[in-house]
Motif scaffolding. Sequence first.
Motif, PDB file in Angstrom:
ATOM      1  N   ASP A 160       0.731  -1.093  -0.164  1.00  0.00           N
ATOM      2  CA  ASP A 160      -0.239  -0.326   0.014  1.00  0.00           C
ATOM      3  C   ASP A 160       0.407   1.016   0.030  1.00  0.00           C
ATOM      4  O   ASP A 160       0.388   2.156  -0.622  1.00  0.00           O
ATOM      5  CB  ASP A 160      -1.061   0.698   1.349  1.00  0.00           C
ATOM      6  N   LYS A 161       1.809   1.424   0.739  1.00  0.00           N
ATOM      7  CA  LYS A 161       2.756   2.732   0.903  1.00  0.00           C
ATOM      8  C   LYS A 161       3.636   2.576  -0.085  1.00  0.00           C
ATOM      9  O   LYS A 161       3.797   3.830  -0.706  1.00  0.00           O
ATOM     10  CB  LYS A 161       3.899   2.575   1.915  1.00  0.00           C
ATOM     11  N   LEU A 162       3.891   1.642  -1.341  1.00  0.00           N
ATOM     12  CA  LEU A 162       4.651   1.626  -2.433  1.00  0.00           C
ATOM     13  C   LEU A 162       3.621   2.112  -3.269  1.00  0.00           C
ATOM     14  O   LEU A 162       4.265   1.924  -4.493  1.00  0.00           O
ATOM     15  CB  LEU A 162       5.496   0.466  -2.534  1.00  0.00           C
ATOM     16  N   ASP A 163       2.206   2.073  -3.131  1.00  0.00           N
ATOM     17  CA  ASP A 163       1.470   2.130  -4.420  1.00  0.00           C
ATOM     18  C   ASP A 163       1.486   0.824  -5.077  1.00  0.00           C
ATOM     19  O   ASP A 163       1.166   1.045  -6.411  1.00  0.00           O
ATOM     20  CB  ASP A 163       1.348   3.546  -4.988  1.00  0.00           C
ATOM     21  N   VAL A 164       1.782  -0.378  -5.189  1.00  0.00           N
ATOM     22  CA  VAL A 164       1.317  -1.863  -5.704  1.00  0.00           C
ATOM     23  C   VAL A 164       0.557  -2.645  -5.369  1.00  0.00           C
ATOM     24  O   VAL A 164      -0.019  -3.049  -4.452  1.00  0.00           O
ATOM     25  CB  VAL A 164       3.011  -2.488  -6.026  1.00  0.00           C
ATOM     26  N   SER A 165       0.261  -3.686  -6.081  1.00  0.00           N
ATOM     27  CA  SER A 165      -0.547  -4.705  -5.147  1.00  0.00           C
ATOM     28  C   SER A 165       0.317  -5.231  -4.623  1.00  0.00           C
ATOM     29  O   SER A 165       1.414  -5.854  -4.866  1.00  0.00           O
ATOM     30  CB  SER A 165      -1.328  -4.893  -7.194  1.00  0.00           C
ATOM     31  N   PHE A 166      -1.243  -6.298  -3.755  1.00  0.00           N
ATOM     32  CA  PHE A 166       0.291  -6.830  -2.937  1.00  0.00           C
ATOM     33  C   PHE A 166       0.571  -8.354  -3.447  1.00  0.00           C
ATOM     34  O   PHE A 166       1.340  -8.978  -3.366  1.00  0.00           O
ATOM     35  CB  PHE A 166      -1.839  -7.634  -1.464  1.00  0.00           C
ATOM     36  N   ARG A 167      -0.114  -8.263  -4.755  1.00  0.00           N
ATOM     37  CA  ARG A 167      -0.113  -9.076  -5.619  1.00  0.00           C
ATOM     38  C   ARG A 167       1.177  -9.335  -6.472  1.00  0.00           C
ATOM     39  O   ARG A 167       2.528 -10.007  -6.261  1.00  0.00           O
ATOM     40  CB  ARG A 167      -0.779  -9.643  -6.678  1.00  0.00           C
ATOM     41  N   ALA A 168       1.837  -8.291  -6.794  1.00  0.00           N
ATOM     42  CA  ALA A 168       3.149  -7.394  -7.230  1.00  0.00           C
ATOM     43  C   ALA A 168       3.682  -7.968  -6.373  1.00  0.00           C
ATOM     44  O   ALA A 168       5.105  -8.075  -6.412  1.00  0.00           O
ATOM     45  CB  ALA A 168       2.671  -6.671  -7.861  1.00  0.00           C
ATOM     46  N   TYR A 169       3.788  -7.401  -4.729  1.00  0.00           N
ATOM     47  CA  TYR A 169       4.625  -6.913  -3.944  1.00  0.00           C
ATOM     48  C   TYR A 169       5.104  -8.447  -3.513  1.00  0.00           C
ATOM     49  O   TYR A 169       6.581  -8.722  -3.096  1.00  0.00           O
ATOM     50  CB  TYR A 169       4.229  -6.027  -2.701  1.00  0.00           C
ATOM     51  N   GLN A 170       3.942  -9.626  -3.083  1.00  0.00           N
ATOM     52  CA  GLN A 170       4.514 -10.539  -3.058  1.00  0.00           C
ATOM     53  C   GLN A 170       4.957 -11.320  -3.971  1.00  0.00           C
ATOM     54  O   GLN A 170       6.120 -11.909  -3.558  1.00  0.00           O
ATOM     55  CB  GLN A 170       3.382 -11.591  -2.781  1.00  0.00           C
ATOM     56  N   GLY A 171       5.331 -11.013  -5.157  1.00  0.00           N
ATOM     57  CA  GLY A 171       6.061 -11.763  -6.453  1.00  0.00           C
ATOM     58  C   GLY A 171       7.786 -11.483  -5.590  1.00  0.00           C
ATOM     59  O   GLY A 171       8.459 -12.408  -6.351  1.00  0.00           O
ATOM     60  N   TYR A 172       7.834  -9.368  -6.017  1.00  0.00           N
ATOM     61  CA  TYR A 172       9.031  -9.054  -5.724  1.00  0.00           C
ATOM     62  C   TYR A 172       9.918 -10.090  -4.494  1.00  0.00           C
ATOM     63  O   TYR A 172      11.158  -9.849  -4.417  1.00  0.00           O
ATOM     64  CB  TYR A 172       8.655  -7.681  -5.194  1.00  0.00           C
ATOM     65  N   GLU A 173       8.998  -9.868  -2.917  1.00  0.00           N
ATOM     66  CA  GLU A 173       9.445 -10.674  -2.153  1.00  0.00           C
ATOM     67  C   GLU A 173       9.816 -12.157  -1.959  1.00  0.00           C
ATOM     68  O   GLU A 173      11.019 -12.703  -1.755  1.00  0.00           O
ATOM     69  CB  GLU A 173       8.492 -10.269  -0.895  1.00  0.00           C
ATOM     70  N   SER A 174       9.294 -12.719  -3.015  1.00  0.00           N
ATOM     71  CA  SER A 174       9.231 -13.748  -3.169  1.00  0.00           C
ATOM     72  C   SER A 174      10.864 -14.075  -4.063  1.00  0.00           C
ATOM     73  O   SER A 174      10.730 -15.251  -4.195  1.00  0.00           O
ATOM     74  CB  SER A 174       8.049 -15.255  -3.511  1.00  0.00           C
ATOM     75  N   GLY A 175      10.469 -13.088  -5.059  1.00  0.00           N
ATOM     76  CA  GLY A 175      11.416 -13.400  -5.656  1.00  0.00           C
ATOM     77  C   GLY A 175      11.557 -13.853  -7.402  1.00  0.00           C
ATOM     78  O   GLY A 175      12.075 -14.537  -8.193  1.00  0.00           O
ATOM     79  N   LYS A 176      10.086 -14.513  -7.768  1.00  0.00           N
ATOM     80  CA  LYS A 176       9.700 -14.779  -8.822  1.00  0.00           C
ATOM     81  C   LYS A 176       9.094 -13.142 -10.182  1.00  0.00           C
ATOM     82  O   LYS A 176       8.876 -13.709 -11.098  1.00  0.00           O
ATOM     83  CB  LYS A 176       8.096 -15.296  -8.118  1.00  0.00           C
ATOM     84  N   THR A 177       8.892 -12.558  -9.435  1.00  0.00           N
ATOM     85  CA  THR A 177       9.405 -11.451 -10.197  1.00  0.00           C
ATOM     86  C   THR A 177      10.230  -9.898  -9.619  1.00  0.00           C
ATOM     87  O   THR A 177      10.315  -9.707  -8.321  1.00  0.00           O
ATOM     88  CB  THR A 177       7.655 -10.663 -10.370  1.00  0.00           C
ATOM     89  N   TYR A 178      10.387  -9.281 -10.787  1.00  0.00           N
ATOM     90  CA  TYR A 178      10.915  -7.921 -10.254  1.00  0.00           C
ATOM     91  C   TYR A 178       9.969  -6.795 -10.990  1.00  0.00           C
ATOM     92  O   TYR A 178       9.248  -6.800 -11.810  1.00  0.00           O
ATOM     93  CB  TYR A 178      12.326  -7.705 -10.955  1.00  0.00           C
ATOM     94  N   PRO A 179       9.933  -5.149 -10.008  1.00  0.00           N
ATOM     95  CA  PRO A 179       9.328  -4.068 -10.190  1.00  0.00           C
ATOM     96  C   PRO A 179       8.958  -4.408 -12.202  1.00  0.00           C
ATOM     97  O   PRO A 179      11.035  -4.637 -12.521  1.00  0.00           O
ATOM     98  CB  PRO A 179       9.672  -3.103  -9.660  1.00  0.00           C
ATOM     99  N   ARG A 180       8.553  -4.189 -12.817  1.00  0.00           N
ATOM    100  CA  ARG A 180       9.103  -3.170 -14.634  1.00  0.00           C
ATOM    101  C   ARG A 180       9.194  -2.107 -14.475  1.00  0.00           C
ATOM    102  O   ARG A 180       9.189  -1.578 -15.789  1.00  0.00           O
ATOM    103  CB  ARG A 180       6.981  -3.457 -15.194  1.00  0.00           C
ATOM    104  N   SER A 181       9.102  -1.374 -13.858  1.00  0.00           N
ATOM    105  CA  SER A 181       9.324   0.039 -13.050  1.00  0.00           C
ATOM    106  C   SER A 181      10.147   0.616 -12.771  1.00  0.00           C
ATOM    107  O   SER A 181      10.707   0.479 -11.531  1.00  0.00           O
ATOM    108  CB  SER A 181       8.043   1.032 -13.550  1.00  0.00           C
ATOM    109  N   GLN A 182      11.230   1.356 -13.485  1.00  0.00           N
ATOM    110  CA  GLN A 182      12.057   1.998 -12.192  1.00  0.00           C
ATOM    111  C   GLN A 182      11.807   3.488 -11.540  1.00  0.00           C
ATOM    112  O   GLN A 182      12.298   3.201 -10.269  1.00  0.00           O
ATOM    113  CB  GLN A 182      12.876   2.897 -13.080  1.00  0.00           C
TER     114      GLN A 182
END
Length: 83
Positions: free
Chosen positions: A23-45
């Motif tokens: 919420d603080k980063l203004d990204v979806s919870f699912r997207a954040y979970q992907g970042y922290e699990s290492g399955k995905t990376y943020p698409r935007s700088q």
Amino acid sequence: MNFAQKLRILREGKGLSQRKLADKLDVSFRAYQGYESGKTYPRSQLVYQRIANYFSVTVDSLLSDADSFIVSLSTKYGNKAAM
């Protein structure tokens, strides 16, 4: 230490849940979970910059050499390039 591991350590250090930080980063919870699990990376700088600003660190300090390579491929070719 990779991006996902650093992100988790920083989040836990602030005592935040994944949902609260998303919420603080203004990204979806699912997207954040992907970042922290290492399955995905943020698409935007911009997302990397928001994370760095929130934790008062540099974007470079968040990324290891391998992560930087994956991010550059992802930026150039889309998420499928990082797989």
